[in-house]
Design an enzyme around this catalytic site. Structure first.
Site, short mmCIF file in Angstrom:
data_model
loop_
_atom_site.label_atom_id
_atom_site.label_comp_id
_atom_site.label_asym_id
_atom_site.label_seq_id
_atom_site.Cartn_x
_atom_site.Cartn_y
_atom_site.Cartn_z
N PRO A 93 0.89 -1.24 -0.26
CA PRO A 93 -0.06 0.02 -0.06
C PRO A 93 0.92 1.09 -0.12
O PRO A 93 0.36 2.28 -0.29
CB PRO A 93 -0.65 -0.13 1.23
CG PRO A 93 -0.83 -1.59 1.58
CD PRO A 93 0.50 -2.04 1.02
N GLU A 120 2.30 -8.33 8.01
CA GLU A 120 2.10 -6.68 8.13
C GLU A 120 3.33 -6.20 7.20
O GLU A 120 3.56 -4.96 6.84
CB GLU A 120 2.50 -6.13 9.51
CG GLU A 120 1.67 -6.88 10.61
CD GLU A 120 0.32 -6.87 10.47
OE1 GLU A 120 -0.59 -7.69 10.38
OE2 GLU A 120 -0.16 -5.60 9.87
N ARG A 158 -0.55 -8.15 -21.18
CA ARG A 158 -1.31 -7.78 -22.20
C ARG A 158 -0.44 -6.55 -23.22
O ARG A 158 -0.93 -6.15 -24.29
CB ARG A 158 -2.59 -6.86 -21.86
CG ARG A 158 -3.64 -7.81 -20.97
CD ARG A 158 -4.65 -7.05 -20.72
NE ARG A 158 -5.61 -6.43 -21.27
CZ ARG A 158 -6.63 -7.15 -22.26
NH1 ARG A 158 -6.88 -8.35 -21.86
NH2 ARG A 158 -7.39 -6.48 -23.10
N ASP A 173 -6.82 -1.03 -29.30
CA ASP A 173 -6.59 0.07 -30.15
C ASP A 173 -7.99 1.10 -30.19
O ASP A 173 -7.76 2.11 -29.97
CB ASP A 173 -6.51 -0.34 -31.38
CG ASP A 173 -4.94 -1.17 -31.93
OD1 ASP A 173 -5.20 -1.87 -32.53
OD2 ASP A 173 -4.40 -1.06 -30.76
#
Ligand SMILES: Nc1nonc1C(=O)N[C@H]1C[C@@H]1c1ccc(S(N)(=O)=O)cc1
Length: 250
Positions: A93, A120, A158, A173
């Site tokens: 994070p 953690e 991708r 596209d």
């Protein structure tokens, strides 16, 4: 030969990555060797009877951290295994927020090691010594870095030439970089009394292209106007957006 994406993942739950290696576009990428994914589990680098992979935080408090020695050994093994001087990324994070521009930036690296934290997180000194870049997939707290790592791998896969077949790449596209996507429709022509926009049935490909572009621009303006501030619109795009705004009934 297309440049394959080599990814080494450091994770306590390697089987989770079947979610991308066993399904869809990313499974095909693996089968075509356009995406090569190997996992390294810190538990395999433990030497104690209980195969300990967590450790208590200095300063006390709730929760545990990933134990340093097995984690560093797994990172080193992954870097060695992936080879080609991989970029080492830690998902957390606290990292830089991932977006499509970040995906395009990361696509420059042909080999990566992704470190998926649990508990953690990891010792700050390991981040300073072993991690090149820290990335976050969003401002929310998950139970581990595996899903963020899979999100990043999917988005990066991708970008590899050959992964998206012509059909998909055409879709990519038509989705102008930086805009939200246009609405999509399929059978039936009338659903609950609502008809498919007639332009999509016209067979006029340039009219269809313009409609889709205008819808993408209009949607972005309505839902995520801040995305437009960084875009240099072409004359056509600006004209289409102005027309959308003029027709829009607030
Ligand atoms: N978002 C994200 N993008 O990449 N990783 C993301 C993520 O949430 N990772 C979580 C496993 C790590 C984590 C860290 C700290 C705490 S804590 N001590 O604050 O409760 C809880 C969970």
């Amino acid at each position: 030969m297309a440049q394959a994406l080599q990814v080494g993942v450091v994770s306590l739950f390697p089987d989770m990555f079947q979610a991308i290696t066993e399904y869809g576009v990313t499974r095909r990428a693996v089968e075509q060797q356009l995406l090569q994914l190997h996992t390294w589990n810190p538990r395999d680098f433990t030497h104690d009877k209980h195969r300990t992979v967590d450790d208590r935080p200095y300063g006390g408090g709730p929760g545990m951290l990933m134990m340093v020695e097995p984690l560093r050994a797994a990172i080193a093994a992954a870097k060695e295994g992936v080879g080609d001087n991989p970029r080492v990324i830690y998902l957390s994070p606290q990292g830089k927020k991932l977006d499509q521009q970040g995906v395009q930036y990361l696509s420059q690296f042909s080999s990566l090691v992704l470190v998926a934290g649990r508990y953690e997180g990891i010792d700050e000194r390991v981040i300073e010594a072993d991690i090149d870049e820290e990335w976050s997939i969003g401002d929310f707290v998950l139970s581990g870095g595996e899903l963020p790592a899979m999100v990043m791998i999917d988005a990066l896969a991708r970008q590899v030439p050959g992964v998206l077949g012509h059909q998909d790449s055409a879709a990519e596209d038509s989705f102008v970089a930086g805009l939200l996507d246009c609405p999509h429709y399929t059978r039936p022509e009338t659903l609950d009394g609502k008809k498919v926009p007639s332009v999509l049935l016209s067979g006029n490909h340039d009219k269809i292209r313009q409609w889709r572009l205008q819808q993408a621009l209009g949607r972005t303006w309505l839902r995520r106007p801040e995305l437009l501030t960084d875009l240099a619109l072409t004359d056509e795009q600006q004209r289409l957006l102005d027309e959308f705004k003029a027709n829009y009934q607030l």
